[in-house]
Design a protein around this motif. Structure first.
Motif, short mmCIF file in Angstrom:
data_model
loop_
_atom_site.label_atom_id
_atom_site.label_comp_id
_atom_site.label_asym_id
_atom_site.label_seq_id
_atom_site.Cartn_x
_atom_site.Cartn_y
_atom_site.Cartn_z
N THR A 1 3.71 12.24 1.38
CA THR A 1 4.25 11.41 2.46
C THR A 1 3.14 10.52 3.04
O THR A 1 3.35 9.33 3.30
CB THR A 1 4.83 12.31 3.58
OG1 THR A 1 5.71 13.24 2.98
CG2 THR A 1 5.57 11.50 4.62
N PHE A 2 1.98 11.12 3.21
CA PHE A 2 0.81 10.38 3.70
C PHE A 2 0.47 9.24 2.74
O PHE A 2 0.25 8.10 3.17
CB PHE A 2 -0.37 11.36 3.83
CG PHE A 2 -1.71 10.71 4.02
CD1 PHE A 2 -2.10 10.22 5.26
CD2 PHE A 2 -2.60 10.60 2.95
CE1 PHE A 2 -3.35 9.64 5.43
CE2 PHE A 2 -3.84 10.01 3.12
CZ PHE A 2 -4.22 9.52 4.36
N LEU A 3 0.47 9.56 1.44
CA LEU A 3 0.12 8.56 0.43
C LEU A 3 1.12 7.41 0.43
O LEU A 3 0.74 6.23 0.39
CB LEU A 3 0.07 9.25 -0.94
CG LEU A 3 -0.13 8.36 -2.16
CD1 LEU A 3 -1.38 7.51 -2.03
CD2 LEU A 3 -0.21 9.23 -3.42
N PHE B 1 0.68 -0.21 -7.25
CA PHE B 1 -0.36 0.71 -6.80
C PHE B 1 -0.82 1.62 -7.95
O PHE B 1 -2.03 1.84 -8.13
CB PHE B 1 0.15 1.54 -5.62
CG PHE B 1 -0.89 2.44 -5.04
CD1 PHE B 1 -2.05 1.91 -4.47
CD2 PHE B 1 -0.76 3.81 -5.09
CE1 PHE B 1 -3.03 2.73 -3.96
CE2 PHE B 1 -1.74 4.64 -4.57
CZ PHE B 1 -2.87 4.10 -4.00
N ALA B 2 0.14 2.13 -8.73
CA ALA B 2 -0.21 3.01 -9.85
C ALA B 2 -1.13 2.28 -10.83
O ALA B 2 -2.07 2.88 -11.37
CB ALA B 2 1.06 3.47 -10.55
N GLU B 3 -0.87 1.00 -11.03
CA GLU B 3 -1.70 0.22 -11.95
C GLU B 3 -3.14 0.14 -11.42
O GLU B 3 -4.10 0.27 -12.17
CB GLU B 3 -1.11 -1.17 -12.11
CG GLU B 3 -1.61 -1.89 -13.35
CD GLU B 3 -0.88 -3.21 -13.57
OE1 GLU B 3 -1.54 -4.14 -14.04
OE2 GLU B 3 0.32 -3.30 -13.24
N ARG B 4 -3.28 -0.06 -10.12
CA ARG B 4 -4.62 -0.14 -9.53
C ARG B 4 -5.38 1.19 -9.64
O ARG B 4 -6.58 1.21 -9.82
CB ARG B 4 -4.53 -0.52 -8.04
CG ARG B 4 -4.10 -1.94 -7.83
CD ARG B 4 -4.18 -2.31 -6.37
NE ARG B 4 -3.57 -3.61 -6.14
CZ ARG B 4 -3.70 -4.30 -5.02
NH1 ARG B 4 -4.43 -3.82 -4.04
NH2 ARG B 4 -3.13 -5.47 -4.89
N VAL B 5 -4.61 2.27 -9.52
CA VAL B 5 -5.23 3.60 -9.55
C VAL B 5 -5.51 4.04 -10.98
O VAL B 5 -6.46 4.78 -11.24
CB VAL B 5 -4.32 4.63 -8.82
CG1 VAL B 5 -4.87 6.04 -8.95
CG2 VAL B 5 -4.17 4.27 -7.36
N GLY B 6 -4.67 3.58 -11.91
CA GLY B 6 -4.82 3.98 -13.30
C GLY B 6 -3.99 5.22 -13.63
O GLY B 6 -4.37 6.02 -14.46
N VAL B 7 -2.86 5.36 -12.93
CA VAL B 7 -1.93 6.46 -13.26
C VAL B 7 -0.56 5.84 -13.55
O VAL B 7 -0.33 4.66 -13.29
CB VAL B 7 -1.80 7.48 -12.09
CG1 VAL B 7 -3.11 8.18 -11.84
CG2 VAL B 7 -1.27 6.81 -10.81
N GLN C 1 -9.84 7.90 -6.69
CA GLN C 1 -9.39 6.58 -7.15
C GLN C 1 -8.30 6.02 -6.22
O GLN C 1 -8.26 4.82 -5.94
CB GLN C 1 -8.85 6.68 -8.58
CG GLN C 1 -9.94 6.95 -9.61
CD GLN C 1 -9.33 7.36 -10.95
OE1 GLN C 1 -8.41 8.16 -11.02
NE2 GLN C 1 -9.86 6.80 -12.01
N ILE C 2 -7.45 6.91 -5.75
CA ILE C 2 -6.38 6.49 -4.83
C ILE C 2 -6.99 5.94 -3.55
O ILE C 2 -6.62 4.87 -3.06
CB ILE C 2 -5.44 7.70 -4.54
CG1 ILE C 2 -4.56 7.98 -5.74
CG2 ILE C 2 -4.59 7.43 -3.29
CD1 ILE C 2 -3.75 9.26 -5.64
N ALA C 3 -7.94 6.71 -3.00
CA ALA C 3 -8.58 6.28 -1.75
C ALA C 3 -9.28 4.94 -1.93
O ALA C 3 -9.19 4.05 -1.08
CB ALA C 3 -9.56 7.35 -1.28
N LYS C 4 -9.96 4.79 -3.07
CA LYS C 4 -10.67 3.54 -3.35
C LYS C 4 -9.69 2.37 -3.43
O LYS C 4 -9.94 1.30 -2.86
CB LYS C 4 -11.42 3.68 -4.69
CG LYS C 4 -12.36 2.53 -4.99
CD LYS C 4 -13.09 2.79 -6.31
CE LYS C 4 -13.87 1.54 -6.70
NZ LYS C 4 -14.41 1.62 -8.06
N ALA C 5 -8.56 2.58 -4.10
CA ALA C 5 -7.56 1.51 -4.24
C ALA C 5 -6.97 1.11 -2.89
O ALA C 5 -6.53 -0.02 -2.71
CB ALA C 5 -6.46 1.96 -5.19
#
Lengths: 207, 134
Positions: free
Chosen positions: B15-17, B31-37, B60-64
């Motif tokens: 939920t936070f994400l 967003f998934a593309e930026r994170v690589g998932v 990676q999520i935090a960085k994106a």
């Protein structure tokens, strides 16, 4: 939770989608040009979640199930097992999301207290699916999706002065609006534009 | 970013994400593309259908999102590997200190004061590599 099945006019559906789009404009979620950011609109504006997961297996003779609305949990469920079809058909995914938004806006009692904890396996009731059904609710959700993704004023502005009976122009419009060519052709026809002729062996269902 | 390092929200990590992603006006695919998932994986995490990702993916999520990874890890109730290693190397007093911090539910001001004290302290060569008391 589900409102009783009832007639909803095209005018009323257009009025509902106009309200949704006006809010999106006011909040800066949409800049007023195609394509409509329908996924962000579902999530940010309407508080719906989008979940990709495989549905339970269906019998071979049952229609393809693309998506469903789990209204109780404010969740649009897209069938992950149909991912190849979604990816091979540009416009199918936004149309399916818009269809489920249609169910949410037209068929769910807004007074019902929605829950946030997702426990989908145990639930079967109050689920509305996009699976080629032709009941009133499904037809209304299809009309809502077309109206939301291809608003009449935008279509008239973008189609002005172009021969919509020619395929290249229909293709240009469908690309601009991020929908399938069939959806664009049906919308143009519904708004009274000339469209390319169907082959002789196609029987049209007019909704 | 609104989150205070000392005040975690009670919401699940998914939920936070999702809230952070939507604040950036990004779709799941973008967003998934930026994170690589894969976006379907992201959707399952956001909806609580899968557990929070690994520490590396959370980084990676935090960085994106332009966020502090520590906040994401704390929100996912995960202890970073470097902290786990550090705790293992510290003397027992450090564990006592952590338990005391937890019991007292100290405020951000207290943390800041403790950090100041530690930064002003001279390193003890004998404990440089983490001597554990027997």
């Amino acid at each position: 939770m589900l409102l009783p099945e009832q007639f909803i006019s095209r005018t009323e559906i257009d009025r509902r989608t106009s309200t949704v789009l006006a809010t999106a404009r006011r909040t800066g979620l949409w800049d007023g040009t195609p394509a409509i950011p329908v996924e962000l609109l579902a999530e940010s504006q309407l508080g719906l979640s989008v979940l990709w997961e495989t549905f339970a297996e269906r019998a071979a003779d049952e229609p393809t199930l693309l998506g469903a609305l789990f209204a109780k949990y404010r969740t649009i469920w897209l069938n992950e097992s149909e991912r190849p079809l979604f990816e091979a058909t540009p416009g199918l995914e936004p149309f399916t999301i818009a269809h489920e938004i249609g169910h949410f806006c037209l068929h769910i009692d807004p007074a019902y207290e929605l829950q946030s904890t997702l426990q989908i396996e145990a639930e079967a009731a109050d689920v509305l699916c996009r699976a080629g059904d032709t009941g009133w609710r499904e037809v209304q959700a299809e009309m809502f999706a077309a109206s939301l993704l291809m608003p009449e004023d935008l279509i008239r502005r973008h189609a002005a002065g172009c021969a919509t009976r020619e395929w290249p122009n229909v293709y240009r419009l469908k690309t601009e609006f991020g929908v399938s060519v069939t959806a664009m052709k049906n919308r143009l026809r519904g708004l009274g534009f000339e469209t390319p002729a169907d082959p002789d062996n196609v029987i049209r269902l007019r909704i | 970013m609104a989150e205070d390092k000392n005040e975690l929200s009670q919401e699940p990590y998914g939920t936070f994400l999702r809230r952070r992603r939507l604040e950036k006006k990004l779709t799941q695919r973008e967003f998934a593309e930026r994170v690589g998932v894969d976006f379907t994986y992201l959707s399952k995490v956001e909806n609580g259908r899968l557990a929070a990702p690994s520490e590396a993916t959370i980084g990676q999520i935090a960085k994106a999102l332009g966020d502090d990874p520590d906040i994401h890890l704390a929100q996912a109730r995960k202890v970073p590997l470097d902290l786990r290693a550090a705790v293992a190397e510290l003397p027992v007093e450090a564990a006592m200190l952590l338990r005391e911090i937890r019991a007292k539910r100290v405020t951000g001001e207290t943390y800041t004061a403790m950090l100041r004290t530690l930064r002003d302290a001279r390193p003890n060569p004998a404990t440089k590599r983490g001597r554990r008391r027997k």
